[in-house]
Design an enzyme around this catalytic site. Structure first.
Site, PDB file in Angstrom:
ATOM      1  N   CYS A   1       0.817  -1.214   0.000  1.00 30.19           N
ATOM      2  CA  CYS A   1       0.000   0.000   0.000  1.00 30.19           C
ATOM      3  C   CYS A   1       0.852   1.266   0.000  1.00 30.19           C
ATOM      4  CB  CYS A   1      -0.981   0.043   1.169  1.00 30.19           C
ATOM      5  SG  CYS A   1      -2.184  -1.310   1.158  1.00 30.19           S
ATOM      6  N   GLY A   2       0.293   2.321  -0.569  1.00 28.36           N
ATOM      7  CA  GLY A   2       0.966   3.607  -0.626  1.00 28.36           C
ATOM      8  C   GLY A   2       0.084   4.698  -0.071  1.00 28.36           C
TER       9      GLY A   2
END
Length: 298
Positions: A2-3
């Site tokens: 995830c970012g």
């Protein structure tokens, strides 16, 4: 994986560029989360009014007369602006709770993404660049915003599983990590009357902060409390009507970097998300410390 990205504008002359700057940051984080993406924008406010952002998989049917139908149900004026699979409904601020109760009866398949005086949340399944294009995010302006690109490792790829999550007026959260005590905490928060819709641990994190703030804590105090009450590893970036906060768990194994200039404060899961920001070459850049709350507000 995830970012996460976030941008808090200090210099109001930069507010028209908020959407374009956040879009670039979001797309840069695609390989950290190609499954779905979302963004929360804190923008314009009309005195006495609030906004409900609602999503539907069948917007042509669900949105056709939704503003009119909801206005009749709550005996108030309601207007709606359709943006792809979302509609932003504007209504009197004192009618939000009544509107949220009426919506499931009027449109059972539609889902509320957010409510607030300034906040709008847009999220969908797909590559971040495609999600951003669907909602014309680059054209939006505002005072601050946060975004997330998701790699679904613990649940299905769905719109409701995408971040940001919102469980209170003008409050939202994005998260990278995993909470180990989210099931017991979800049960507790529901007993306290906090509405939680999914089984995603990030929504529990958002609901926890909502509960703490409803019981008198500031955002900074709520984030401090999370370090003791939430088990697992996490990086949270949180938005409120006038604030922007960051906290990492005491181990801080998830990557994070921040930058600050006279014009803005920025957050990215990696430095490359920040490289195109104006004046980044002169910014103070640092990695947020473990178990330390960072908070800015207007």
């Amino acid at each position: 994986m995830c970012g996460i990205v976030g941008l808090f504008i200090k210099d109001r002359s930069l507010e028209p560029q908020l959407g374009s700057l956040l879009t670039d940051m979001l797309v840069t984080m695609t390989d950290r989360g190609p499954d779905s993406a979302g963004i929360a924008i804190y923008g314009g406010q009309n005195a006495g009014a609030a906004k409900l952002t609602v999503q539907s998989d069948d917007p042509g049917t669900d949105f056709a007369t939704l503003a009119e139908d909801l206005g009749l149900a709550i005996a108030a004026g309601v207007t709606g602006t359709v943006k792809d699979s979302h509609i932003v409904l504007t209504l009197p601020a004192d009618k939000v709770a009544e509107a949220r109760q009426a919506l499931p009866e009027l449109r059972p398949a539609a889902k509320v993404m957010s409510s607030g005086e300034t906040m709008e949340i847009y999220k969908e399944v797909g590559l971040p660049k495609d999600v951003a294009a669907r909602f014309a995010l680059s054209q939006m302006s505002g005072s601050h915003g946060i975004g997330h690109t998701r790699m679904a490792t613990e649940s299905a790829v769905t719109t409701m599983g995408a971040h940001p999550f919102s469980t209170g007026m003008d409050q939202c959260l994005v998260h990278n990590g995993s909470l180990s005590n989210h099931n017991s905490l979800r049960r507790k928060l529901r007993r306290e009357g906090i509405h939680i819709e999914t089984m995603n641990d990030t929504e529990v994190g958002a609901a926890y902060l909502t509960w703490k703030m409803q019981t008198g804590s500031s955002l900074g105090e709520a984030l401090e409390s999370s370090l003791a009450d939430l088990d697992g590893f996490f990086t949270f970036v949180v938005g409120t009507k006038d604030g922007f906060g960051v906290v990492r768990d005491p181990i801080a194994c998830k990557p994070a970097v921040m930058a600050e200039t006279d014009q803005y404060v920025a957050f990215g899961s990696e430095y490359r998300a920040l490289v195109n920001l104006p004046g980044i070459e002169d910014a103070r850049v640092w990695e947020p410390e473990p178990a330390t709350v960072y908070f800015w507000n207007h």
